[in-house]
Design an enzyme around this catalytic site. Structure first.
Site, PDB file in Angstrom:
ATOM      1  N   ILE A 101       0.875  -1.164   0.000  1.00 14.50           N
ATOM      2  CA  ILE A 101       0.000   0.000   0.000  1.00 14.50           C
ATOM      3  C   ILE A 101       0.917   1.219   0.000  1.00 14.50           C
ATOM      4  O   ILE A 101       1.864   1.283   0.785  1.00 14.50           O
ATOM      5  CB  ILE A 101      -0.925   0.042   1.242  1.00 14.50           C
ATOM      6  CG1 ILE A 101      -1.864  -1.164   1.252  1.00 14.50           C
ATOM      7  CG2 ILE A 101      -1.739   1.326   1.245  1.00 14.50           C
ATOM      8  CD1 ILE A 101      -2.825  -1.160   2.427  1.00 14.50           C
ATOM      9  N   ASP A 102       0.647   2.169  -0.876  1.00 11.00           N
ATOM     10  CA  ASP A 102       1.474   3.377  -0.926  1.00 11.00           C
ATOM     11  C   ASP A 102       1.547   4.033   0.443  1.00 11.00           C
ATOM     12  O   ASP A 102       0.580   4.000   1.217  1.00 11.00           O
ATOM     13  CB  ASP A 102       0.895   4.389  -1.913  1.00 11.00           C
ATOM     14  CG  ASP A 102       0.929   3.892  -3.350  1.00 11.00           C
ATOM     15  OD1 ASP A 102       1.656   2.916  -3.611  1.00 11.00           O
ATOM     16  OD2 ASP A 102       0.221   4.471  -4.188  1.00 11.00           O
ATOM     17  N   SER A 103       2.646   4.683   0.717  1.00 10.59           N
ATOM     18  CA  SER A 103       2.842   5.341   2.006  1.00 10.59           C
ATOM     19  C   SER A 103       1.706   6.302   2.372  1.00 10.59           C
ATOM     20  O   SER A 103       1.190   6.248   3.488  1.00 10.59           O
ATOM     21  CB  SER A 103       4.183   6.085   2.018  1.00 10.59           C
ATOM     22  OG  SER A 103       4.329   6.834   3.194  1.00 10.59           O
TER      23      SER A 103
END
Length: 301
Positions: free
Chosen positions: A134-136
């Site tokens: 999951i993107d930051s």
């Protein structure tokens, strides 16, 4: 050494070196430097043998990511919401603004021992392992393996695109009730679909739309690139958003809201969902009130 992820190179794969190919098949490593280090340490093996970064990948090769079974040196004491947990897997609600893994100390992976119970299974992993990315800046559901079997089986489900994911987002502009986006990401096929949840007027953006997003493929930043590509960037996106419309301090309005998969031990069909952060609906309500106030004052004038 425990095998935690495995991949078989499909037929028709174009000529490519291991270091470049491995970057796109393992959920636990998402940087070129990380892949390079793993290969040099012997953690990435091809057909059971240690490989080099320059090895040319061929169809039928079995590529495995192994674990040295070393626990983290430090535990990041960050409280996380545990949505589901048993002896095989866990699902946590990842906060926005923190990386899942990486070379830095402040990662979700380093915070997992502070929040999860150790598995009592014989093949328990010494280090809990997130099985996808999951993107930051994105918040929401993150699936974690607690055993080697769970890691391998869940990894296969992701590879075979059997895991269904639903994201909730607030995007700039007006959208149709539903739609499909077929647009390449990094020169690779990428498909997403969307369904409109609600729409609100906005002084600043004319409209804001709350949507459910369904990625059919799993390219890096896929949903963010797709929504920006059709002219409806996700609110708060500092990379793909429209300059001048980035909200300072409010983060990205993108949440991994639902996961559907088969339990790696029991085979039970799992469906886990959460509500998006309160700010999603609240921001749209405030924008609509500002719009109504502005228009009522304009009518008086």
């Amino acid at each position: 050494m425990v095998v935690i992820e495995a991949h078989v190179v499909p037929g028709g794969t174009e000529s490519i070196r291991l270091q470049e190919y491995a970057l796109h098949i393992f959920s636990g490593i998402n940087t070129n430097q990380g892949i390079k280090k793993a290969i040099k340490r012997g953690l990435i093996r091809v057909n059971g043998l240690q490989a080099s970064t320059g090895l040319w990948v061929k169809a039928g090769f079995k590529i495995e990511l192994c674990d040295l079974e070393l626990p983290p040196s430090k535990i990041y004491k960050l409280p996380l919401e545990v949505v589901y947990e048993d002896d095989h897997i866990a699902i946590i609600n990842k906060p926005g603004g923190i990386s899942v893994s990486g070379n830095q100390f402040r990662t979700v992976q380093n915070a997992l021992p502070y929040n999860l119970r150790p598995s009592m299974r014989k093949n328990a992993l010494p280090v809990f392992r997130p099985v996808h990315r999951i993107d930051s800046p994105t918040c929401g559901l993150l699936l974690v393996a607690k055993t080697a079997d769970a890691s391998a089986k869940l990894g296969k489900q992701f590879e075979d695109r059997l895991v269904k994911k639903r994201y909730r987002a607030v995007v700039i502009g007006s959208l149709h009730e539903k739609g499909k986006i077929d647009m390449q990401v990094d020169d690779k096929d990428a498909v997403s679909t969307f369904k409109l949840v609600k729409k609100s007027p906005s002084i600043r953006n004319r409209f804001l739309s709350m949507v459910d997003l369904y990625p059919e493929t799993g390219r890096t930043h896929q949903l963010r690139i797709h929504m920006a590509g059709i002219g409806n960037p996700i609110l708060g996106d500092k990379i793909y958003g429209t300059e001048g419309e980035i909200l300072r301090g409010k983060g990205l309005f993108l949440c991994a809201a639902e996961l559907q998969f088969s339990h790696p031990d029991s085979g039970e069909e799992m469906s886990i969902s959460i509500d998006p952060p309160y700010k999603f609906g609240r921001f749209m309500e405030m924008e609509e009130k500002r719009w109504e106030k502005y228009n009522s004052e304009s009518e008086i004038v």
